[in-house]
Design a protein around this motif. Structure first.
Motif, mmCIF file in Angstrom:
data_model
loop_
_atom_site.group_PDB
_atom_site.id
_atom_site.type_symbol
_atom_site.label_atom_id
_atom_site.label_comp_id
_atom_site.label_asym_id
_atom_site.label_seq_id
_atom_site.Cartn_x
_atom_site.Cartn_y
_atom_site.Cartn_z
ATOM 1 N N LEU A 114 0.850 -1.182 0.000
ATOM 2 C CA LEU A 114 0.000 0.000 0.000
ATOM 3 C C LEU A 114 0.891 1.240 0.000
ATOM 4 N N PRO A 115 0.503 2.276 -0.734
ATOM 5 C CA PRO A 115 1.301 3.509 -0.702
ATOM 6 C C PRO A 115 1.335 4.068 0.723
ATOM 7 N N GLU A 116 2.502 4.561 1.123
ATOM 8 C CA GLU A 116 2.643 5.093 2.475
ATOM 9 C C GLU A 116 1.737 6.287 2.714
ATOM 10 N N ASP A 117 1.434 7.046 1.658
ATOM 11 C CA ASP A 117 0.620 8.249 1.821
ATOM 12 C C ASP A 117 -0.847 8.031 1.436
ATOM 13 N N LEU A 118 -1.324 6.791 1.457
ATOM 14 C CA LEU A 118 -2.699 6.503 1.057
ATOM 15 C C LEU A 118 -3.705 7.259 1.919
ATOM 16 N N TYR A 157 -7.665 33.767 -14.947
ATOM 17 C CA TYR A 157 -8.065 32.745 -13.976
ATOM 18 C C TYR A 157 -7.125 32.812 -12.776
ATOM 19 N N GLU A 158 -7.638 32.474 -11.621
ATOM 20 C CA GLU A 158 -6.806 32.214 -10.448
ATOM 21 C C GLU A 158 -6.584 30.710 -10.412
ATOM 22 N N VAL A 159 -5.356 30.288 -10.238
ATOM 23 C CA VAL A 159 -5.004 28.871 -10.228
ATOM 24 C C VAL A 159 -4.392 28.550 -8.869
ATOM 25 N N GLU A 160 -4.953 27.551 -8.210
ATOM 26 C CA GLU A 160 -4.409 27.080 -6.937
ATOM 27 C C GLU A 160 -3.954 25.647 -7.124
ATOM 28 N N LEU A 161 -2.700 25.386 -6.842
ATOM 29 C CA LEU A 161 -2.187 24.020 -6.854
ATOM 30 C C LEU A 161 -2.199 23.539 -5.403
ATOM 31 N N ARG A 162 -2.949 22.485 -5.142
ATOM 32 C CA ARG A 162 -3.050 21.931 -3.795
ATOM 33 C C ARG A 162 -2.279 20.626 -3.755
ATOM 34 N N SER A 163 -1.504 20.446 -2.699
ATOM 35 C CA SER A 163 -0.781 19.204 -2.478
ATOM 36 C C SER A 163 -0.751 18.941 -0.984
ATOM 37 N N SER A 164 -0.176 17.829 -0.600
ATOM 38 C CA SER A 164 -0.081 17.507 0.821
ATOM 39 C C SER A 164 0.836 18.482 1.548
ATOM 40 N N GLU A 165 1.665 19.230 0.804
ATOM 41 C CA GLU A 165 2.564 20.215 1.403
ATOM 42 C C GLU A 165 1.949 21.610 1.472
ATOM 43 N N LEU A 200 8.013 23.291 -7.273
ATOM 44 C CA LEU A 200 7.148 22.190 -6.857
ATOM 45 C C LEU A 200 7.978 20.940 -6.616
ATOM 46 N N PRO A 201 7.719 20.229 -5.525
ATOM 47 C CA PRO A 201 8.474 18.996 -5.276
ATOM 48 C C PRO A 201 8.023 17.895 -6.229
ATOM 49 N N GLY A 202 8.966 17.140 -6.742
ATOM 50 C CA GLY A 202 8.635 16.028 -7.630
ATOM 51 C C GLY A 202 8.057 14.851 -6.854
ATOM 52 N N GLY A 203 7.247 14.064 -7.530
ATOM 53 C CA GLY A 203 6.694 12.855 -6.924
ATOM 54 C C GLY A 203 5.501 13.083 -6.031
#
Length: 176
Positions: free
Chosen positions: A35-39, A118-126, A144-147
């Motif tokens: 299972l992915p660690e970040d599931l 447009y306003e663009v928001e990139l959302r990630s776990s960080e 942006l961090p890879g992966g």
């Protein structure tokens, strides 16, 4: 068939042999397809977004049309940039292309149609990163961090909304 298994059919009782077989299968799954660690983080991320926004969700588009490109010497027909990802909903199309910018970071070049601001928001776990498009719908997000999994939240300006675009468009989460 070995004598000790002659009285068992496919619906026989669960025994120690079955337990050993299942233990080996379980071990193979953990080793070869864990299972992915970040599931949990991914699931919570998706649920949080759904709860926070009442938005149109774009789907990933698989381009089938050929693209005419010009090199220095000739015209050629290609399938487009294989690294590009295109998202579509009824009224908005978003194309993004991740590119390495430093040793461990990526740059995301993007284009949104129809043209406009447009306003663009990139959302990630960080966390989130914000950008605005130019009049042609082009934007860039750097550092942006890879992966990482990311999701875009697109907010057209008021004039585009008056022309019929939704207030918010959300892309599915994809990995950079």
């Amino acid at each position: 068939m070995r004598p000790e298994f002659e009285d068992q059919n496919e619906y026989g009782p669960f025994d120690s042999c079955d337990e050993r077989i299942l233990a080996v299968i379980n071990e193979l799954h953990h080793r070869d397809d864990p299972l992915p660690e970040d599931l949990n983080e991914r699931v919570l991320f998706a649920l949080e977004l759904e709860a926070a926004l009442d938005a149109r969700v774009a789907s990933i588009s698989r381009p089938t049309a050929l693209v005419l490109t010009r090199s220095d010497t000739e015209l050629s027909v290609e399938q487009g940039d294989p690294a590009s990802i295109t998202f579509d909903c009824e009224t908005v199309t978003v194309m993004v292309t991740p590119r390495p910018s430093t040793l461990r970071e990526l740059r995301l070049d993007g284009w949104i149609g129809p043209e406009g601001i447009y306003e663009v928001e990139l959302r990630s776990s960080e966390g989130s990163k914000l950008a605005s498009t130019d009049e042609s719908g082009r934007f860039v997000l750097e550092g942006l961090p890879g992966g990482q999994m990311f999701q875009l939240v697109i907010r057209p300006d008021e004039s585009l909304q008056r022309d019929g675009l939704p207030a918010v468009v959300v892309t599915p989460a994809v990995r950079l």
